[in-house]
Design an enzyme around this catalytic site. Structure first.
Site, PDB file in Angstrom:
ATOM      1  N   ASP A  26       0.775  -1.255   0.000  1.00  0.00           N
ATOM      2  CA  ASP A  26       0.000   0.000   0.000  1.00  0.00           C
ATOM      3  C   ASP A  26       0.809   1.311   0.000  1.00  0.00           C
ATOM      4  OD1 ASP A  26      -1.916  -1.958   0.298  1.00  0.00           O
ATOM      5  OD2 ASP A  26      -2.677  -1.266   2.225  1.00  0.00           O
ATOM      6  N   LYS A 131      -6.934  -4.931  -2.628  1.00  0.00           N
ATOM      7  CA  LYS A 131      -7.520  -5.505  -1.413  1.00  0.00           C
ATOM      8  C   LYS A 131      -8.501  -4.532  -0.769  1.00  0.00           C
ATOM      9  CE  LYS A 131      -3.545  -4.253   1.532  1.00  0.00           C
ATOM     10  NZ  LYS A 131      -4.197  -3.467   2.562  1.00  0.00           N
ATOM     11  N   CYS A 164      -1.847  -2.140   7.923  1.00  0.00           N
ATOM     12  CA  CYS A 164      -1.875  -3.126   6.830  1.00  0.00           C
ATOM     13  C   CYS A 164      -0.657  -4.037   6.813  1.00  0.00           C
ATOM     14  CB  CYS A 164      -2.071  -2.421   5.495  1.00  0.00           C
ATOM     15  SG  CYS A 164      -3.712  -1.702   5.380  1.00  0.00           S
TER      16      CYS A 164
END
Ligand code: TIU
Length: 222
Positions: A26, A131, A164
């Site tokens: 990310d 995701k 994350c």
């Protein structure tokens, strides 16, 4: 391919590069640039920008070895049908997921803010996992990619350490995958939470995995 040993805590870790993937979590404009999701959650996105340079160095070295490289992006379908109500309901005030911000609709796939930053952007042939959750195994094809490529070890970079990255590290354990986290290639909006998450990962004999840094990985890859 070849076996390497990486200096790490709580102990050195020996891995076969053929069974290892670099997993970059990310590093999207929505988290590390102003005007994105991270900022609208009440954070300073600049706190995450220090991961970009060391991650780029490890990415270049990993590309040179031919290792499997996987990038993830957190984000949602334009109609938000994949966004849990709990995630939509919690935000710091002001704009929230799906609203139009300076980089397009916040945390929505295809918008400018959803893109991975240019410095570590995926090349053709590298795996990109979209995701909806924090944990990259949740409702994605990550597990089948790892199975197909016979990956046993994940080398972690990305943001954020405590959200994350952390949730994917803990999930990796339950999938029987070794997690090795490069401390300078991961960052949090809070130094306290960053340090705490790394402590949790390496405590108890490495209950969730290993903590290393980019210099140790680059040295092992040389
Ligand atoms: N990618 C990721 O970590 N998503 C987050 O929401 N992180 C926060 O720290 N909020």
């Amino acid at each position: 391919m070849r076996k390497i040993t990486i200096v790490a805590e709580p102990a050195p870790v020996a891995i076969d590069l053929a069974e290892t993937a670099l997993l970059i979590i990310d590093i999207q404009k929505d988290f590390v640039h102003h005007g994105g999701y991270g900022e609208f959650l009440g954070n300073d996105p600049e706190l995450l920008q220090r991961v970009i340079a060391p991650t780029r160095m490890v990415l270049d070295a990993a590309r040179a070895t031919g290792m499997t490289i996987i990038h993830t992006r957190e984000g949602h379908l334009p109609d938000l049908s994949d966004c849990p109500p709990t995630k939509l309901e919690r935000w710091a005030g002001g704009l929230r997921i799906g609203d139009v911000g300076p980089m397009g609709r916040i945390l929505i796939r295809g918008e400018a803010g959803h893109a991975i930053v240019d410095e570590v952007a995926p090349l053709p042939g590298e795996i990109v996992i979209d995701k909806p959750g924090k944990n990259a195994f949740y409702r994605t094809g990550l597990e089948s990619h790892l199975r197909d490529a016979r990956i046993k070890n994940l080398l972690f970079a990305g943001v954020t350490t405590d959200v994350c990255v952390g949730s994917t590290v803990t999930a990796a354990n339950d999938h029987g995958i070794n997690a090795i986290v490069m401390a300078d290639c991961v960052a949090s909006y809070s130094l306290t939470r960053h340090t705490a998450m790394l402590d949790i990962i390496k405590a108890q004999g490495g209950i969730f995995g290993w903590v290393t840094d980019s210099a140790s990985v680059l040295a092992a890859l040389e």
